[in-house]
Motif scaffolding. Structure first.
Motif, PDB file in Angstrom:
ATOM      1  N   PHE A  20     -32.169  -8.278 -31.749  1.00 57.92           N
ATOM      2  CA  PHE A  20     -32.870  -9.519 -32.048  1.00 57.92           C
ATOM      3  C   PHE A  20     -32.016 -10.751 -31.782  1.00 57.92           C
ATOM      4  CE2 PHE A  20     -35.110  -6.338 -34.387  1.00 57.92           C
ATOM      5  CZ  PHE A  20     -36.425  -6.745 -34.357  1.00 57.92           C
ATOM      6  N   HIS A  21     -32.689 -11.843 -31.420  1.00 59.05           N
ATOM      7  CA  HIS A  21     -32.067 -13.159 -31.321  1.00 59.05           C
ATOM      8  C   HIS A  21     -32.430 -13.939 -32.585  1.00 59.05           C
ATOM      9  CE1 HIS A  21     -30.916 -12.930 -27.098  1.00 59.05           C
ATOM     10  NE2 HIS A  21     -32.130 -12.494 -26.810  1.00 59.05           N
ATOM     11  N   THR A  22     -31.518 -14.752 -33.060  1.00 61.99           N
ATOM     12  CA  THR A  22     -31.792 -15.591 -34.219  1.00 61.99           C
ATOM     13  C   THR A  22     -32.469 -16.882 -33.763  1.00 61.99           C
ATOM     14  OG1 THR A  22     -29.848 -14.711 -35.334  1.00 61.99           O
ATOM     15  CG2 THR A  22     -30.759 -16.769 -36.205  1.00 61.99           C
ATOM     16  N   LEU A  23     -33.542 -17.266 -34.461  1.00 57.12           N
ATOM     17  CA  LEU A  23     -34.252 -18.513 -34.185  1.00 57.12           C
ATOM     18  C   LEU A  23     -33.821 -19.577 -35.188  1.00 57.12           C
ATOM     19  CD1 LEU A  23     -37.905 -17.253 -33.734  1.00 57.12           C
ATOM     20  CD2 LEU A  23     -36.284 -17.842 -31.951  1.00 57.12           C
ATOM     21  N   TYR A  24     -33.702 -20.804 -34.717  1.00 58.53           N
ATOM     22  CA  TYR A  24     -33.365 -21.917 -35.586  1.00 58.53           C
ATOM     23  C   TYR A  24     -34.433 -22.993 -35.462  1.00 58.53           C
ATOM     24  CZ  TYR A  24     -28.808 -19.720 -35.851  1.00 58.53           C
ATOM     25  OH  TYR A  24     -27.797 -18.823 -36.058  1.00 58.53           O
ATOM     26  N   ILE A  25     -34.690 -23.695 -36.537  1.00 58.08           N
ATOM     27  CA  ILE A  25     -35.617 -24.828 -36.513  1.00 58.08           C
ATOM     28  C   ILE A  25     -34.906 -26.034 -37.120  1.00 58.08           C
ATOM     29  CG2 ILE A  25     -37.727 -23.450 -36.595  1.00 58.08           C
ATOM     30  CD1 ILE A  25     -37.896 -24.069 -39.591  1.00 58.08           C
ATOM     31  N   LYS A  26     -35.404 -27.206 -36.789  1.00 59.56           N
ATOM     32  CA  LYS A  26     -34.859 -28.426 -37.374  1.00 59.56           C
ATOM     33  C   LYS A  26     -35.590 -28.720 -38.671  1.00 59.56           C
ATOM     34  CE  LYS A  26     -33.166 -31.084 -33.452  1.00 59.56           C
ATOM     35  NZ  LYS A  26     -33.298 -32.347 -32.717  1.00 59.56           N
ATOM     36  N   ASP A  27     -34.831 -29.069 -39.693  1.00 62.86           N
ATOM     37  CA  ASP A  27     -35.467 -29.471 -40.938  1.00 62.86           C
ATOM     38  C   ASP A  27     -35.813 -30.956 -40.874  1.00 62.86           C
ATOM     39  OD1 ASP A  27     -33.121 -30.899 -41.482  1.00 62.86           O
ATOM     40  OD2 ASP A  27     -32.383 -29.441 -42.941  1.00 62.86           O
ATOM     41  N   GLU A  28     -36.335 -31.477 -41.967  1.00 61.18           N
ATOM     42  CA  GLU A  28     -36.779 -32.870 -41.983  1.00 61.18           C
ATOM     43  C   GLU A  28     -35.651 -33.870 -41.767  1.00 61.18           C
ATOM     44  OE1 GLU A  28     -35.926 -31.222 -45.948  1.00 61.18           O
ATOM     45  OE2 GLU A  28     -37.406 -30.662 -44.466  1.00 61.18           O
ATOM     46  N   ASN A  29     -34.399 -33.432 -41.941  1.00 61.85           N
ATOM     47  CA  ASN A  29     -33.246 -34.302 -41.723  1.00 61.85           C
ATOM     48  C   ASN A  29     -32.645 -34.135 -40.334  1.00 61.85           C
ATOM     49  OD1 ASN A  29     -33.329 -35.314 -44.404  1.00 61.85           O
ATOM     50  ND2 ASN A  29     -32.343 -33.440 -45.106  1.00 61.85           N
ATOM     51  N   GLY A  30     -33.268 -33.307 -39.509  1.00 63.42           N
ATOM     52  CA  GLY A  30     -32.770 -33.095 -38.162  1.00 63.42           C
ATOM     53  C   GLY A  30     -31.675 -32.046 -38.063  1.00 63.42           C
ATOM     54  N   ASN A  31     -31.409 -31.356 -39.170  1.00 69.67           N
ATOM     55  CA  ASN A  31     -30.396 -30.300 -39.160  1.00 69.67           C
ATOM     56  C   ASN A  31     -31.037 -28.971 -38.796  1.00 69.67           C
ATOM     57  OD1 ASN A  31     -28.318 -32.044 -40.181  1.00 69.67           O
ATOM     58  ND2 ASN A  31     -29.289 -31.885 -42.181  1.00 69.67           N
ATOM     59  N   PHE A  32     -30.293 -28.147 -38.100  1.00 64.15           N
ATOM     60  CA  PHE A  32     -30.798 -26.828 -37.739  1.00 64.15           C
ATOM     61  C   PHE A  32     -30.572 -25.850 -38.874  1.00 64.15           C
ATOM     62  CE2 PHE A  32     -30.276 -28.667 -33.541  1.00 64.15           C
ATOM     63  CZ  PHE A  32     -31.438 -28.265 -32.924  1.00 64.15           C
ATOM     64  N   LYS A  33     -31.588 -25.017 -39.126  1.00 61.22           N
ATOM     65  CA  LYS A  33     -31.442 -23.952 -40.114  1.00 61.22           C
ATOM     66  C   LYS A  33     -32.073 -22.692 -39.548  1.00 61.22           C
ATOM     67  CE  LYS A  33     -35.594 -25.027 -42.785  1.00 61.22           C
ATOM     68  NZ  LYS A  33     -36.128 -25.296 -44.098  1.00 61.22           N
ATOM     69  N   GLU A  34     -31.569 -21.555 -39.996  1.00 61.47           N
ATOM     70  CA  GLU A  34     -32.087 -20.294 -39.491  1.00 61.47           C
ATOM     71  C   GLU A  34     -33.536 -20.131 -39.903  1.00 61.47           C
ATOM     72  OE1 GLU A  34     -31.286 -15.552 -39.898  1.00 61.47           O
ATOM     73  OE2 GLU A  34     -29.533 -16.863 -39.916  1.00 61.47           O
ATOM     74  N   PHE A  35     -34.365 -19.719 -38.934  1.00 64.31           N
ATOM     75  CA  PHE A  35     -35.787 -19.534 -39.191  1.00 64.31           C
ATOM     76  C   PHE A  35     -36.137 -18.043 -39.249  1.00 64.31           C
ATOM     77  CE2 PHE A  35     -40.057 -18.848 -37.428  1.00 64.31           C
ATOM     78  CZ  PHE A  35     -40.791 -19.464 -38.419  1.00 64.31           C
ATOM     79  N   GLY A  36     -35.595 -17.283 -38.344  1.00 69.66           N
ATOM     80  CA  GLY A  36     -35.909 -15.865 -38.292  1.00 69.66           C
ATOM     81  C   GLY A  36     -35.324 -15.249 -37.047  1.00 69.66           C
ATOM     82  N   LYS A  37     -35.848 -14.106 -36.679  1.00 64.99           N
ATOM     83  CA  LYS A  37     -35.338 -13.384 -35.516  1.00 64.99           C
ATOM     84  C   LYS A  37     -36.504 -12.931 -34.640  1.00 64.99           C
ATOM     85  CE  LYS A  37     -31.269 -11.785 -37.975  1.00 64.99           C
ATOM     86  NZ  LYS A  37     -30.234 -12.517 -37.275  1.00 64.99           N
ATOM     87  N   VAL A  38     -36.248 -12.849 -33.335  1.00 63.80           N
ATOM     88  CA  VAL A  38     -37.222 -12.314 -32.390  1.00 63.80           C
ATOM     89  C   VAL A  38     -36.550 -11.224 -31.570  1.00 63.80           C
ATOM     90  CG1 VAL A  38     -38.638 -14.395 -32.225  1.00 63.80           C
ATOM     91  CG2 VAL A  38     -36.717 -14.088 -30.680  1.00 63.80           C
ATOM     92  N   ARG A  39     -37.350 -10.272 -31.149  1.00 61.11           N
ATOM     93  CA  ARG A  39     -36.833  -9.125 -30.388  1.00 61.11           C
ATOM     94  C   ARG A  39     -36.321  -9.574 -29.029  1.00 61.11           C
ATOM     95  NH1 ARG A  39     -36.875  -3.948 -30.915  1.00 61.11           N
ATOM     96  NH2 ARG A  39     -38.344  -3.869 -32.615  1.00 61.11           N
ATOM     97  N   LYS A  40     -35.150  -9.060 -28.645  1.00 57.90           N
ATOM     98  CA  LYS A  40     -34.612  -9.303 -27.313  1.00 57.90           C
ATOM     99  C   LYS A  40     -35.427  -8.529 -26.301  1.00 57.90           C
ATOM    100  CE  LYS A  40     -29.831  -9.851 -28.837  1.00 57.90           C
ATOM    101  NZ  LYS A  40     -28.481  -9.274 -28.802  1.00 57.90           N
ATOM    102  N   VAL A  41     -35.626  -9.125 -25.121  1.00 58.50           N
ATOM    103  CA  VAL A  41     -36.341  -8.418 -24.063  1.00 58.50           C
ATOM    104  C   VAL A  41     -35.436  -8.109 -22.906  1.00 58.50           C
ATOM    105  CG1 VAL A  41     -38.792  -8.843 -24.279  1.00 58.50           C
ATOM    106  CG2 VAL A  41     -37.336 -10.687 -23.595  1.00 58.50           C
TER     107      VAL A  41
END
Length: 92
Positions: free
Chosen positions: A71-92
């Protein structure tokens, strides 16, 4: 998209003794939507994943099968523009 091995929703529902229908009512989607997510025929939007996690009382990353090798780790930006871990997706 086959998400059968990515999401642990069926396992978590069993652990929490919650039916798919009950979860659907808790988060405002149809029972068919939950069934499709469990079966791996549909993948929920990030907002829906968060609602599922909140309803089950788990962190959003707990919805995913842990296996860093596949899996790859997914990150999203929070309301302050900081990245935080969101989850994982399967590598292809």
């Amino acid at each position: 998209m086959d998400t059968t091995n990515i999401l642990r929703l069926k396992e978590l529902l069993k652990e929490k003794n919650i039916t798919g229908k009950a979860l659907s009512e808790m988060i405002g989607v149809t029972p068919a939507s939950i069934s499709n997510i469990i079966q791996g025929t549909h993948f929920p939007k990030p907002e829906t994943l968060q609602k599922i996690a909140d309803a089950l009382g788990v962190h959003i990353t707990d919805l995913f099968t842990p296996d860093d090798e596949h899996f790859h780790t997914l990150y999203i930006k929070d309301e302050n523009g900081n990245f935080k871990e969101f989850g994982k997706v399967r590598k292809v």
